[in-house]
Motif scaffolding. Structure first.
Motif, PDB file in Angstrom:
ATOM      1  N   ARG A 133      40.344  59.330  84.050  1.00  0.00           N
ATOM      2  CA  ARG A 133      39.867  59.401  85.422  1.00  0.00           C
ATOM      3  C   ARG A 133      38.595  60.227  85.481  1.00  0.00           C
ATOM      4  O   ARG A 133      38.368  61.090  84.631  1.00  0.00           O
ATOM      5  CB  ARG A 133      40.928  60.024  86.337  1.00  0.00           C
ATOM      6  CG  ARG A 133      41.282  61.444  85.976  1.00  0.00           C
ATOM      7  CD  ARG A 133      42.217  62.036  87.008  1.00  0.00           C
ATOM      8  NE  ARG A 133      42.721  63.323  86.596  1.00  0.00           N
ATOM      9  CZ  ARG A 133      42.050  64.458  86.706  1.00  0.00           C
ATOM     10  NH1 ARG A 133      40.835  64.439  87.197  1.00  0.00           N
ATOM     11  NH2 ARG A 133      42.599  65.594  86.308  1.00  0.00           N
ATOM     12  N   GLY A 181      43.205  59.953  89.827  1.00  0.00           N
ATOM     13  CA  GLY A 181      41.916  59.754  90.466  1.00  0.00           C
ATOM     14  C   GLY A 181      41.035  60.960  90.246  1.00  0.00           C
ATOM     15  O   GLY A 181      41.191  61.698  89.271  1.00  0.00           O
ATOM     16  N   THR A 230      36.169  50.872  95.449  1.00  0.00           N
ATOM     17  CA  THR A 230      36.769  51.246  96.735  1.00  0.00           C
ATOM     18  C   THR A 230      38.269  51.455  96.569  1.00  0.00           C
ATOM     19  O   THR A 230      38.849  52.402  97.117  1.00  0.00           O
ATOM     20  CB  THR A 230      36.493  50.162  97.782  1.00  0.00           C
ATOM     21  OG1 THR A 230      35.079  50.004  97.945  1.00  0.00           O
ATOM     22  CG2 THR A 230      37.114  50.524  99.119  1.00  0.00           C
ATOM     23  N   ARG A 231      38.903  50.568  95.799  1.00  0.00           N
ATOM     24  CA  ARG A 231      40.335  50.719  95.544  1.00  0.00           C
ATOM     25  C   ARG A 231      40.614  51.998  94.749  1.00  0.00           C
ATOM     26  O   ARG A 231      41.592  52.708  95.012  1.00  0.00           O
ATOM     27  CB  ARG A 231      40.865  49.504  94.802  1.00  0.00           C
ATOM     28  CG  ARG A 231      42.363  49.541  94.543  1.00  0.00           C
ATOM     29  CD  ARG A 231      42.835  48.265  93.877  1.00  0.00           C
ATOM     30  NE  ARG A 231      44.282  48.287  93.687  1.00  0.00           N
ATOM     31  CZ  ARG A 231      44.887  48.812  92.628  1.00  0.00           C
ATOM     32  NH1 ARG A 231      44.158  49.378  91.665  1.00  0.00           N
ATOM     33  NH2 ARG A 231      46.210  48.786  92.518  1.00  0.00           N
ATOM     34  N   LEU A 232      39.740  52.295  93.763  1.00  0.00           N
ATOM     35  CA  LEU A 232      39.934  53.505  92.977  1.00  0.00           C
ATOM     36  C   LEU A 232      39.841  54.764  93.838  1.00  0.00           C
ATOM     37  O   LEU A 232      40.474  55.780  93.544  1.00  0.00           O
ATOM     38  CB  LEU A 232      38.899  53.570  91.850  1.00  0.00           C
ATOM     39  CG  LEU A 232      39.060  52.555  90.713  1.00  0.00           C
ATOM     40  CD1 LEU A 232      37.936  52.699  89.710  1.00  0.00           C
ATOM     41  CD2 LEU A 232      40.415  52.712  90.028  1.00  0.00           C
ATOM     42  N   LEU A 283      34.612  46.461  95.490  1.00  0.00           N
ATOM     43  CA  LEU A 283      36.030  46.467  95.884  1.00  0.00           C
ATOM     44  C   LEU A 283      36.867  47.256  94.883  1.00  0.00           C
ATOM     45  O   LEU A 283      37.806  47.977  95.269  1.00  0.00           O
ATOM     46  CB  LEU A 283      36.542  45.027  95.984  1.00  0.00           C
ATOM     47  CG  LEU A 283      35.935  44.173  97.106  1.00  0.00           C
ATOM     48  CD1 LEU A 283      36.450  42.736  97.011  1.00  0.00           C
ATOM     49  CD2 LEU A 283      36.281  44.765  98.469  1.00  0.00           C
ATOM     50  N   LEU A 284      36.543  47.116  93.604  1.00  0.00           N
ATOM     51  CA  LEU A 284      37.293  47.839  92.576  1.00  0.00           C
ATOM     52  C   LEU A 284      37.158  49.351  92.758  1.00  0.00           C
ATOM     53  O   LEU A 284      38.162  50.085  92.770  1.00  0.00           O
ATOM     54  CB  LEU A 284      36.796  47.437  91.188  1.00  0.00           C
ATOM     55  CG  LEU A 284      37.382  48.213  90.004  1.00  0.00           C
ATOM     56  CD1 LEU A 284      38.882  48.012  89.927  1.00  0.00           C
ATOM     57  CD2 LEU A 284      36.712  47.803  88.706  1.00  0.00           C
ATOM     58  N   VAL A 297      40.252  54.638  97.428  1.00  0.00           N
ATOM     59  CA  VAL A 297      41.189  54.565  98.551  1.00  0.00           C
ATOM     60  C   VAL A 297      42.635  54.704  98.079  1.00  0.00           C
ATOM     61  O   VAL A 297      43.469  55.280  98.783  1.00  0.00           O
ATOM     62  CB  VAL A 297      40.983  53.245  99.315  1.00  0.00           C
ATOM     63  CG1 VAL A 297      42.068  53.044 100.357  1.00  0.00           C
ATOM     64  CG2 VAL A 297      39.613  53.245  99.981  1.00  0.00           C
ATOM     65  N   ARG A 298      42.948  54.178  96.885  1.00  0.00           N
ATOM     66  CA  ARG A 298      44.339  54.196  96.423  1.00  0.00           C
ATOM     67  C   ARG A 298      44.912  55.612  96.347  1.00  0.00           C
ATOM     68  O   ARG A 298      45.993  55.875  96.885  1.00  0.00           O
ATOM     69  CB  ARG A 298      44.439  53.499  95.076  1.00  0.00           C
ATOM     70  CG  ARG A 298      45.855  53.412  94.512  1.00  0.00           C
ATOM     71  CD  ARG A 298      45.889  52.535  93.267  1.00  0.00           C
ATOM     72  NE  ARG A 298      47.224  52.470  92.700  1.00  0.00           N
ATOM     73  CZ  ARG A 298      47.675  53.301  91.761  1.00  0.00           C
ATOM     74  NH1 ARG A 298      46.856  54.247  91.298  1.00  0.00           N
ATOM     75  NH2 ARG A 298      48.890  53.187  91.280  1.00  0.00           N
ATOM     76  N   ARG A 326      45.462  56.904  99.851  1.00  0.00           N
ATOM     77  CA  ARG A 326      46.657  56.347 100.491  1.00  0.00           C
ATOM     78  C   ARG A 326      47.931  56.939  99.902  1.00  0.00           C
ATOM     79  O   ARG A 326      48.923  57.144 100.619  1.00  0.00           O
ATOM     80  CB  ARG A 326      46.657  54.830 100.336  1.00  0.00           C
ATOM     81  CG  ARG A 326      45.611  54.144 101.216  1.00  0.00           C
ATOM     82  CD  ARG A 326      45.657  52.653 101.073  1.00  0.00           C
ATOM     83  NE  ARG A 326      44.714  52.008 101.988  1.00  0.00           N
ATOM     84  CZ  ARG A 326      44.435  50.705 101.981  1.00  0.00           C
ATOM     85  NH1 ARG A 326      45.050  49.908 101.105  1.00  0.00           N
ATOM     86  NH2 ARG A 326      43.566  50.206 102.841  1.00  0.00           N
ATOM     87  N   GLN A 327      47.906  57.208  98.584  1.00  0.00           N
ATOM     88  CA  GLN A 327      49.064  57.877  97.991  1.00  0.00           C
ATOM     89  C   GLN A 327      49.272  59.250  98.621  1.00  0.00           C
ATOM     90  O   GLN A 327      50.401  59.637  98.951  1.00  0.00           O
ATOM     91  CB  GLN A 327      48.863  58.023  96.480  1.00  0.00           C
ATOM     92  CG  GLN A 327      49.051  56.731  95.698  1.00  0.00           C
ATOM     93  CD  GLN A 327      48.864  56.952  94.215  1.00  0.00           C
ATOM     94  OE1 GLN A 327      47.897  57.568  93.771  1.00  0.00           O
ATOM     95  NE2 GLN A 327      49.795  56.452  93.421  1.00  0.00           N
TER      96      GLN A 327
END
Length: 495
Positions: free
Chosen positions: A10, A228, A197-199, A194-195, A201-202, A205-206
């Motif tokens: 990470r 992360g 952003t997911r890295l 998007l990838l 946002v994920r 959200r957790q």
């Protein structure tokens, strides 16, 4: 705590992840710009080269036409004036024409006019050595020579037009290739966006789910550790610490409630037992004034015992008690609860109206009794002296509706949103010697939610205060199942 593997794969910080995301998203765009520049450079070079060659070839074809005309003019002048200098000029023009024709043959190697001109040049090269009469006869060779020269000029123009068509086709091919490359690389940039952003946002959200889980107080399984940026991983570790501290505080609170409730009941039992002995005359006859004081002590002890029982009920609900539903007559339950408050109703002078049974429903007897007990206690405590108390109930196809209403002072609008919060006390003060604990309605609402029902304050056309309990009809086959989902909902709302 995060493992060494997760730390290895990470970014070290959120700033590094954002910068890496920016660079990775911009990389396809940079490749697109580079390829577009290369394509434009190629087209520019090709167009420049073609333009130079077209100018040179056009100029050479025009020069060949001019030389053919000068050669013919010089030969005809020699045939008239017979000057040898004209033949020298003719030879120079012939040599220049032959040189330019050789270069033109490289452009048009298979052109029949160029081949014909090569043969005619050999014939015209014989003119200076011929007698005058033969010389004049051979002047007719200049007519096909001029025609082939003009035809060669047109062939050159066509060759230039073909080359321009090739350049145009090449430009269209490059344009289409650029469009496809643009679509592919922009799509790659979007996918990378998007990838990343997911890295980002994920883990956020957790953390959000962790916070919601901590706030709801539910006993949720520990989710996988956040992987992360270091800031978010550190925040996840802080949340672990916070969750453990909250669990410890919750356990301390529950332990305090248990110990306090039980410790209070022991001296209270002694007080009530002593007041009972005094009332029975064990210590001698009491005067009227002493008996009045003793009645006050006994009433206060009774109210204190009720408050302690409410605290015990609240504590039990906090510990996820399971429901035991059964078919019961709600009219019987209501009358059993009213029997406990018979003396209080008489002292209050309230006019009671209760529904008649039987009214059979699938419910938990203890939880339903707690709801009725708290609602009736509130009606007695806050209702007007000599007022009305009505208990109404009716069953529908899919739910049971039970209402407890009393006359008196209406509940203010500002108190209604927090009416079912634990330990919240509104602006209306309780009538009596003791102050309420503020958990009676909270316990009643929790008991309703544990049965998948609801308790709400509603408007009544005749009475000032009306609480409505709504219980759904259990699904067939689910009457005796545990109510874990209701308990989870209770915790989520109560905390």
């Amino acid at each position: 705590m995060t493992s060494a593997v997760s730390r290895r794969w990470r970014p070290r910080s959120l700033l590094q992840l954002v910068l890496l995301a920016f660079l990775m998203v911009m990389l396809p765009l940079a490749v697109l710009m580079f390829q577009a520049g290369q394509a434009l450079s190629e087209l520019s070079r090709l167009a420049d080269q073609s333009a130079r060659e077209a100018v040179e070839e056009t100029r050479r074809a025009r020069t060949l036409g001019a030389l053919a005309l000068e050669m013919e003019r010089g030969a005809r002048q020699y045939a008239v004036v017979e000057q040898d200098s004209l033949l020298d000029i003719f030879d120079e023009r012939l040599a220049e024409y032959r040189r330019l024709l050789a270069r033109q043959r490289e452009l048009l190697p298979d052109d029949p006019d160029v081949k014909a001109l090569a043969g005619l040049l050999d014939r015209l090269a014989e003119l200076p050595g011929l007698p005058m009469e033969a010389f004049q006869d051979r002047l007719t060779d200049f007519l096909p020579f001029a025609e082939h020269t003009e035809a060669m000029r047109h062939a050159t123009n066509r060759r230039i037009d073909d080359r321009l068509d090739v350049i145009r086709t090449r430009a269209e091919t490059v344009q289409h290739r650029l469009w496809w490359q643009t679509a592919a690389l922009v799509s790659a940039s979007l996918i990378l966006m998007l990838l990343f952003t997911r890295l980002i946002v994920r883990p956020v959200r957790q953390l959000e789910r962790r916070i919601l889980g901590i706030g709801s107080g539910g006993q949720q399984a520990r989710v996988s550790p956040v992987q992360g940026p270091a800031e978010l991983v550190s925040l996840d570790e802080r949340l672990d610490w916070l969750a453990s501290r909250l669990d410890e505080l919750e356990e301390q609170k529950q332990q305090f409630l248990r110990h306090m409730s039980h410790e209070l009941k022991t001296p209270l039992a002694s007080v009530r037992e002593g007041s009972s002995l005094l009332a029975d005359g064990v210590a001698g006859e009491l005067t009227g004034h002493q008996r009045e004081i003793l009645d006050l002590i006994d009433a206060s002890g009774s109210e204190l015992q009720q408050l302690i029982e409410q605290l015990l009920d609240y504590n039990l609900l906090q510990h996820n008690q399971r429901l035991e539903t059964e078919r019961l007559d709600l009219a019987t339950v209501a009358k059993e609860v009213l029997a406990k408050h018979r003396l209080a109703l008489q002292q209050k002078g309230m006019v009671l109206s209760c529904f008649d049974g039987p009214l059979v429903w699938q419910a938990d007897r203890t939880a339903t009794g707690r709801i009725l007990d708290n609602l009736i206690s509130n009606a007695i405590a806050y209702g007007e002296d000599g007022g009305q108390l009505e208990i109404r109930a009716h069953a529908r196809h899919d739910r049971l509706v039970l209402e407890v209403a009393n006359s008196g002072e209406p509940i203010p609008e500002e108190d209604r949103p927090r009416l079912f919060e634990a330990f919240y006390q509104g602006r209306i003060r309780r009538k009596g010697a003791l102050k309420g604990s503020g958990i009676g309605l909270s316990v009643a609402a929790d008991c309703a939610r544990l049965q998948h029902g609801s308790l709400a304050l509603v408007d009544d056309a005749r009475l000032a205060v009306c609480f409505r309990l709504t219980l759904p009809r259990p699904a067939p086959g689910n009457e005796h199942q545990d109510t874990d989902s209701a308990i989870a909902e209770h915790h989520a709302r109560n905390e």
